[in-house]
Design an enzyme around this catalytic site. Structure first.
Site, short mmCIF file in Angstrom:
data_model
loop_
_atom_site.label_atom_id
_atom_site.label_comp_id
_atom_site.label_asym_id
_atom_site.label_seq_id
_atom_site.Cartn_x
_atom_site.Cartn_y
_atom_site.Cartn_z
N SER A 46 0.68 -1.19 0.12
CA SER A 46 -0.25 0.03 0.01
C SER A 46 0.85 1.21 0.11
CB SER A 46 -0.85 -0.09 1.17
OG SER A 46 -0.25 0.03 2.39
N GLU A 47 2.04 1.32 0.63
CA GLU A 47 3.03 2.25 0.58
C GLU A 47 4.38 1.75 0.79
OE1 GLU A 47 -0.77 4.41 2.12
OE2 GLU A 47 0.34 2.66 3.03
N THR A 48 5.25 2.59 -0.21
CA THR A 48 6.88 2.23 0.25
C THR A 48 7.40 3.58 0.30
OG1 THR A 48 6.79 0.60 -1.50
CG2 THR A 48 8.82 1.77 -1.08
#
Length: 291
Positions: A46-48
């Site tokens: 979902s996020e990096t």
């Protein structure tokens, strides 16, 4: 290509693989935004995040945050997970019991507590709230496949990400939800949203509310445990007065439908002007990424 330190951190849990993972690329100076976006698309989380030297004297480090499709000015679980990684890697040390993270939303204050409901806490950036147009309530209910509670009208909360928050009857309704993700994506695109967050009162003896967050327009059909979504719920309950039902300090659960068990701690003060988001974190992957 050179190797850069890399960690994958599970957030909102003390037990590996039960929270929400964030990929953290340390030593990210020199990477372009295009390279960062390509890496984020590859990790497909979902996020990096990417840890960089700060540009402001009052910050300990700078963070850029990417979904698989776009950059975000702020996000909750990536901020907490990256703080965990930064501390573990020795990139920054606490000052006065906390850290100061520079990001697109400004400088975010973090507190580190060893004897509380959660070890890592962040103070939410400023938020704006706007009521959903009444004409959009029908499309929202059709996209969710469920009715929403009308005594607390759905509200758009902008905390960097823009979440449409709606309350359902109870945790069982939240858990049983099977939304039309294509319709959620279309509604999100039409209204300029990150996605839709729903919640309902819980009676599990562990949490006050059960939360789910859907962001298919950003390549995240369901976020396992969403920090900015939970901040948005806290702002919503403070604005609508529903906080009297759950208290100014409460716990939320999220992720059970995806095989997770995220535990989120919330503190609300000053009639909703101040919101702190808390959670634990644990490193699951530690190595290098060639970038």
């Amino acid at each position: 290509m050179s190797g850069r330190r890399f960690k994958q951190v599970d957030v909102f849990t003390r037990i590996p693989f039960l929270g929400n993972p964030v990929a953290v690329v340390l030593d990210a100076d020199g990477l372009s935004g295009e390279q960062m976006q390509r890496i984020a698309g590859w990790t497909n989380l979902s996020e990096t995040t990417f840890v960089l030297a700060p540009t402001r004297a009052d910050a300990d480090y700078r963070l850029r945050i990417f979904t698989p499709r776009a950059e975000l000015p702020f996000a909750g679980h990536p901020t907490l997970g990256s703080a965990h990684a930064v501390l573990e890697a020795g990139i920054a040390a606490p000052r006065d019991g906390g850290l100061r993270q520079e990001c697109g939303a400004g400088v975010v204050q973090l507190a580190i507590e060893d004897h509380s409901a959660a070890r890592l806490w962040l103070e939410s950036p400023p938020r704006t709230l706007s009521a959903l147009d009444a004409a959009q309530r029908g499309p929202l209910e059709r996209a969710l496949g469920a009715g929403i509670e009308r005594d607390t009208p759905p509200t758009i909360v902008d905390v960097g990400p823009r979440w449409l928050v709606a309350r359902l009857a109870d945790a069982r309704c939240v858990g049983d939800l099977a939304p039309d993700l294509a319709a959620v994506a279309a509604l999100s695109t039409a209204l300029g949203l990150t996605g839709v967050v729903v919640f309902g009162a819980s009676d599990d003896g562990v949490s006050a509310i059960h939360v789910r967050a859907f962001a298919p327009a950003h390549g995240v059909p369901e976020d396992p445990v969403c920090g900015s979504g939970n901040i948005s719920v806290a702002a919503f309950v403070a604005r609508t007065g529903w906080i009297e039902q759950i208290g100014a300090r409460y716990r939320a659960r999220q992720g059970m439908q995806l095989g997770r068990d995220g535990r989120i701690a919330i503190r609300v003060a000053d009639a909703g002007e101040t919101i702190w988001l808390g959670g634990d974190a644990v490193t699951c992957v530690d190595g290098t990424v060639r970038a």
